[in-house]
Design a protein around this motif. Sequence first.
Motif, PDB file in Angstrom:
ATOM      1  N   GLY A 166     -46.927 -20.983   0.465  1.00 45.34           N
ATOM      2  CA  GLY A 166     -47.371 -21.042   1.854  1.00 45.34           C
ATOM      3  C   GLY A 166     -47.529 -22.454   2.380  1.00 45.34           C
ATOM      4  N   ASN A 192     -46.263 -28.610  -0.517  1.00 46.28           N
ATOM      5  CA  ASN A 192     -45.920 -28.239  -1.900  1.00 46.28           C
ATOM      6  C   ASN A 192     -44.410 -28.077  -2.034  1.00 46.28           C
ATOM      7  N   LEU A 252     -45.918 -12.433  -0.053  1.00 44.83           N
ATOM      8  CA  LEU A 252     -45.931 -10.959   0.032  1.00 44.83           C
ATOM      9  C   LEU A 252     -45.029 -10.497   1.179  1.00 44.83           C
ATOM     10  N   PHE A 265     -42.425 -12.647 -10.626  1.00 46.57           N
ATOM     11  CA  PHE A 265     -43.576 -13.347 -11.211  1.00 46.57           C
ATOM     12  C   PHE A 265     -44.628 -13.549 -10.131  1.00 46.57           C
ATOM     13  N   GLU A 280     -40.318 -15.586  -7.562  1.00 50.50           N
ATOM     14  CA  GLU A 280     -41.624 -16.139  -7.920  1.00 50.50           C
ATOM     15  C   GLU A 280     -42.539 -16.152  -6.704  1.00 50.50           C
ATOM     16  N   TYR A 321     -43.631 -26.088 -10.910  1.00 51.83           N
ATOM     17  CA  TYR A 321     -43.605 -26.258 -12.369  1.00 51.83           C
ATOM     18  C   TYR A 321     -43.033 -25.012 -13.065  1.00 51.83           C
ATOM     19  N   SER A 322     -43.628 -23.847 -12.789  1.00 54.14           N
ATOM     20  CA  SER A 322     -43.090 -22.629 -13.427  1.00 54.14           C
ATOM     21  C   SER A 322     -41.670 -22.346 -12.940  1.00 54.14           C
ATOM     22  N   ASP A 345     -55.216 -11.233  -3.217  1.00 52.18           N
ATOM     23  CA  ASP A 345     -54.048 -10.444  -2.793  1.00 52.18           C
ATOM     24  C   ASP A 345     -53.432  -9.618  -3.924  1.00 52.18           C
ATOM     25  N   THR A 366     -41.480 -19.453  -3.719  1.00 53.24           N
ATOM     26  CA  THR A 366     -42.233 -19.183  -2.487  1.00 53.24           C
ATOM     27  C   THR A 366     -43.582 -19.895  -2.537  1.00 53.24           C
ATOM     28  N   GLY A 401     -43.797 -19.731   3.183  1.00 51.78           N
ATOM     29  CA  GLY A 401     -44.445 -18.657   3.936  1.00 51.78           C
ATOM     30  C   GLY A 401     -45.231 -17.765   2.994  1.00 51.78           C
ATOM     31  N   ALA A 412     -46.347 -23.376  -5.840  1.00 55.27           N
ATOM     32  CA  ALA A 412     -46.981 -24.698  -5.787  1.00 55.27           C
ATOM     33  C   ALA A 412     -45.940 -25.827  -5.877  1.00 55.27           C
ATOM     34  N   ASP A 451     -48.140 -15.112  -8.891  1.00 53.30           N
ATOM     35  CA  ASP A 451     -49.172 -16.141  -9.125  1.00 53.30           C
ATOM     36  C   ASP A 451     -49.790 -16.561  -7.790  1.00 53.30           C
ATOM     37  N   ASP A 493     -52.696 -16.007  -4.443  1.00 54.16           N
ATOM     38  CA  ASP A 493     -54.158 -15.928  -4.384  1.00 54.16           C
ATOM     39  C   ASP A 493     -54.610 -14.604  -4.999  1.00 54.16           C
ATOM     40  N   GLY A 534     -45.828 -17.582  -5.288  1.00 52.65           N
ATOM     41  CA  GLY A 534     -46.834 -18.623  -5.517  1.00 52.65           C
ATOM     42  C   GLY A 534     -46.286 -19.632  -6.485  1.00 52.65           C
TER      43      GLY A 534
HETATM   44  C1  LIG Z   1     -51.535 -20.971  -9.067  1.00 53.40           C
HETATM   45  S1  LIG Z   1     -50.538 -21.812  -7.920  1.00 53.40           S
HETATM   46  C2  LIG Z   1     -48.917 -21.525  -8.459  1.00 53.40           C
HETATM   47  C3  LIG Z   1     -48.532 -22.311  -9.657  1.00 53.40           C
HETATM   48  C4  LIG Z   1     -47.122 -22.112 -10.136  1.00 53.40           C
HETATM   49  N1  LIG Z   1     -46.796 -20.713 -10.323  1.00 53.40           N
HETATM   50  C5  LIG Z   1     -46.939 -22.841 -11.448  1.00 53.40           C
HETATM   51  O1  LIG Z   1     -47.418 -22.323 -12.457  1.00 53.40           O
HETATM   52  O2  LIG Z   1     -46.357 -23.919 -11.466  1.00 53.40           O
HETATM   53  C6  LIG Z   1     -50.652 -20.768  -6.546  1.00 53.40           C
HETATM   54  C7  LIG Z   1     -49.851 -21.258  -5.361  1.00 53.40           C
HETATM   55  O3  LIG Z   1     -49.577 -20.131  -4.574  1.00 53.40           O
HETATM   56  C8  LIG Z   1     -49.698 -20.437  -3.222  1.00 53.40           C
HETATM   57  N2  LIG Z   1     -50.075 -19.163  -2.598  1.00 53.40           N
HETATM   58  C9  LIG Z   1     -51.181 -18.448  -2.772  1.00 53.40           C
HETATM   59  N3  LIG Z   1     -51.111 -17.283  -2.096  1.00 53.40           N
HETATM   60  C10 LIG Z   1     -49.897 -17.279  -1.501  1.00 53.40           C
HETATM   61  C11 LIG Z   1     -49.200 -16.360  -0.679  1.00 53.40           C
HETATM   62  N4  LIG Z   1     -49.745 -15.193  -0.341  1.00 53.40           N
HETATM   63  N5  LIG Z   1     -47.973 -16.694  -0.260  1.00 53.40           N
HETATM   64  C12 LIG Z   1     -47.396 -17.862  -0.604  1.00 53.40           C
HETATM   65  N6  LIG Z   1     -48.001 -18.772  -1.371  1.00 53.40           N
HETATM   66  C13 LIG Z   1     -49.233 -18.484  -1.815  1.00 53.40           C
HETATM   67  C14 LIG Z   1     -50.724 -21.533  -3.126  1.00 53.40           C
HETATM   68  O4  LIG Z   1     -50.412 -22.368  -2.024  1.00 53.40           O
HETATM   69  C15 LIG Z   1     -50.541 -22.254  -4.459  1.00 53.40           C
HETATM   70  O5  LIG Z   1     -49.727 -23.367  -4.313  1.00 53.40           O
END
Ligand SMILES: C[S@@+](CC[C@H](N)C(=O)[O-])C[C@H]1O[C@@H](n2cnc3c(N)ncnc32)[C@H](O)[C@@H]1O
Length: 209
Positions: free
Chosen positions: A88, A92, A117, A131, A61, A68-69, A138, A86, A114, A65, A133, A135, A63
């Motif tokens: 950053g 979280n 990607l 999966f 996965e 939850y997913s 990217d 994963t 971290g 946060a 999710d 930014d 992104g």
């Molecule tokens: C839309 S939320 C994720 C929600 C999660 N998938 C869910 O549905 O429960 C996006 C998360 O990705 C993280 N994020 C965004 N770009 C990232 C990256 N390049 N590497 C790691 N985390 C990243 C952000 O910190 C944020 O917490």
Amino acid sequence: MGGITVLEVEDYLYDMLPPRDEVLTEMEADAAKNDHAIVGPAVARVLYQLAVISGAKKVFEMGSAIGYSTVWWARAVGDGGKVIYTDGDPKNADKARRYFDRAGVSQRIVVRVGDALEILSEEKENYDIVFNDVDKIDYPRVPRLAVPRMKSGGLFITDNVLWSGKVSKPNPDAQTKAILEFNRLIYESKDLFTTVLPIRDGVAVCVKK
Ligand SMILES: C[S@@+](CC[C@H](N)C(=O)[O-])C[C@H]1O[C@@H](n2cnc3c(N)ncnc32)[C@H](O)[C@@H]1O
């Protein structure tokens, strides 16, 4: 979310959803209160179904946060399954770890803090599901990293590909342009068979050939 389906239809779809357990319900409230963008229960159920139908045991996965997913994936892969979380933001990840303990799925989850990607590009294993999710800016870089890390017949799933309907409006901003480019890439890819499900904010489901 809005912008894709008729609002009344959206309300109807969400009203039909069975209640979630205590931990998921608390995570949904946490996300709403603290502005964490999560997939929400309607999309989470699609993710769960896709994992179960495909018999997925290993999910990466990008992104995660507050996780939850991740909890839905962890429940779908079952005993012996593995989900890579994963994000950053270490705060979280701390919060997510506590939720994973309470949901009883910690043993199935590896938490990595971290750039998702970068972490994926250093991976050696292949996954049943990747999966995406992260930014949105990217997004165009993700398929090139994800496809080699997927098994043949595996799924590459991406949230927010309709971006509140902005993909169909004139003068797209930088994030919308990135999503438009991503959608073009996944439909044109010779390695993927792609469909977009217009649920919530749009979910792309690609099967690796
Ligand atoms: C839309 S939320 C994720 C929600 C999660 N998938 C869910 O549905 O429960 C996006 C998360 O990705 C993280 N994020 C965004 N770009 C990232 C990256 N390049 N590497 C790691 N985390 C990243 C952000 O910190 C944020 O917490």
